[in-house]
Design a protein around this motif. Sequence first.
Motif, PDB file in Angstrom:
ATOM      1  N   ASP A   1       0.888  -0.969   0.032  1.00 39.28           N
ATOM      2  CA  ASP A   1       0.132   0.239   0.014  1.00 39.28           C
ATOM      3  C   ASP A   1       0.880   1.141  -0.168  1.00 39.28           C
ATOM      4  OD1 ASP A   1       0.785  -0.414   2.348  1.00 39.28           O
ATOM      5  OD2 ASP A   1      -0.789  -0.172   3.494  1.00 39.28           O
TER       6      ASP A   1
ATOM      7  N   THR B   1      -4.270   5.247   0.111  1.00 43.54           N
ATOM      8  CA  THR B   1      -3.677   4.257  -0.713  1.00 43.54           C
ATOM      9  C   THR B   1      -4.595   2.884  -0.218  1.00 43.54           C
ATOM     10  OG1 THR B   1      -1.889   3.624   0.471  1.00 43.54           O
ATOM     11  CG2 THR B   1      -1.616   5.024  -1.360  1.00 43.54           C
ATOM     12  N   VAL B   2      -4.537   2.890   1.029  1.00 44.22           N
ATOM     13  CA  VAL B   2      -5.561   1.823   1.568  1.00 44.22           C
ATOM     14  C   VAL B   2      -6.865   2.039   1.065  1.00 44.22           C
ATOM     15  CG1 VAL B   2      -6.354   0.780   3.695  1.00 44.22           C
ATOM     16  CG2 VAL B   2      -4.052   1.130   3.347  1.00 44.22           C
TER      17      VAL B   2
ATOM     18  N   PHE C   1       1.942  -6.577   3.294  1.00 45.00           N
ATOM     19  CA  PHE C   1       0.492  -5.931   3.347  1.00 45.00           C
ATOM     20  C   PHE C   1      -0.150  -6.268   4.719  1.00 45.00           C
ATOM     21  CE2 PHE C   1      -0.094  -9.705   1.159  1.00 45.00           C
ATOM     22  CZ  PHE C   1      -1.438 -10.191   1.501  1.00 45.00           C
TER      23      PHE C   1
ATOM     24  N   HIS D   1      -8.099  -4.220   4.436  1.00 46.10           N
ATOM     25  CA  HIS D   1      -8.405  -4.390   3.447  1.00 46.10           C
ATOM     26  C   HIS D   1      -9.896  -4.931   3.301  1.00 46.10           C
ATOM     27  CE1 HIS D   1      -4.881  -2.553   1.443  1.00 46.10           C
ATOM     28  NE2 HIS D   1      -4.207  -3.559   2.206  1.00 46.10           N
TER      29      HIS D   1
END
Length: 366
Positions: free
Chosen positions: A23, A74-75, A107, A112
């Motif tokens: 990420d 980004t996440v 990650f 997510h």
Amino acid sequence: MPAPLTEENIRRAPKVLLHDHLDGGLRPATVIELAQQTGYDKLPTTDVDELSTWFYGAAHSGSLERYLETFAHTVGVIQTRDALIRVAAECAEDLADDGVVYAEVRFAPELHVEQGLTHEEVIDAVLEGFARGTAAAAARGHVIVVRALLTAMRHAAHSREIAALAVAFRDKGVAGFDIAGAEKGFPPSRHLDAFEYLRRENAHFTIHAGEGFGLPSIWEAIQWCGADRLGHGVRIVEDIDTAAAGDGEAPALGLLAQYVRDKRIPLELAPTSNVQTGAAASIAEHPIGLLTDLKFRVTVNTDNRLMSGCTMTSEMLGLVEAFDYPWETLQWFTVNAMKSAFLPFDERLAIINDVIKPGYAELINA
């Protein structure tokens, strides 16, 4: 005569990367496209160049906490299976194009799941992306091996579950386990049950330590938790007395620094990132120079390619410019990293003997 130590030639050199966050390495254009596709509307700008500048500026604040805030964006755009596959595939391709021949990319599955994915589905998607990316790179003549590290967030309470997943997926592309996040106030010993489980399962793990917090973080990671490697570990330099190095004497190592060096515990150093988060004043003043001179198990890494605006090529080029390192030292960093990889011994040896040494021999004896 050795080949000139130019950016182009360093890109040609085989490189090994142990500390890179999925990420933290998205392409800016991909961030914008995924935001549009997923309805994420919190980006500071949708201009590619402006977004790149924004990430770099935010990361260059000198604060690890501020640096970590950039990951919200980004996440935020990688919450679906398709997005995870795309980002992982592009990661593998980008690293291969940069001359990386082996990479462990980490990650945190728990980051997510906002749109309903399970931890297992997140892992499956990322591994599928790595497989697609390595295949695409190989088709262009760039062979790379990519393995995943599953990260648990040190301020959360999922480490035991993520550790179990690292074991469950270790024959499917997962190399090991990690914890990450703000170090201060969240010591690694809070996750002792996860590390004890991993050791019982003969599993590998690294721990972020010695970046945002000092020697106690490193000591706990090694002596309490049994870390195989130190994620950063740059502040081990605080246990080295350079004032004692007068009259031809070597710097005096404290007991912890001596232990880290004697045990050959790998340091996952990321020069540009360490400067951005305030762990080092500049590349030229980065402790990697001293630690290399003292023959610690030094490895060179990118950490977060988007936030730091870096590649493995730029990291090595920066070290060449700052410390006048020859090809032999770049090869030493690379072999150090391959020796320290969470990969079976025979596979590590094959990459060293069949890829790394011949690749550097061509450059040294050009």
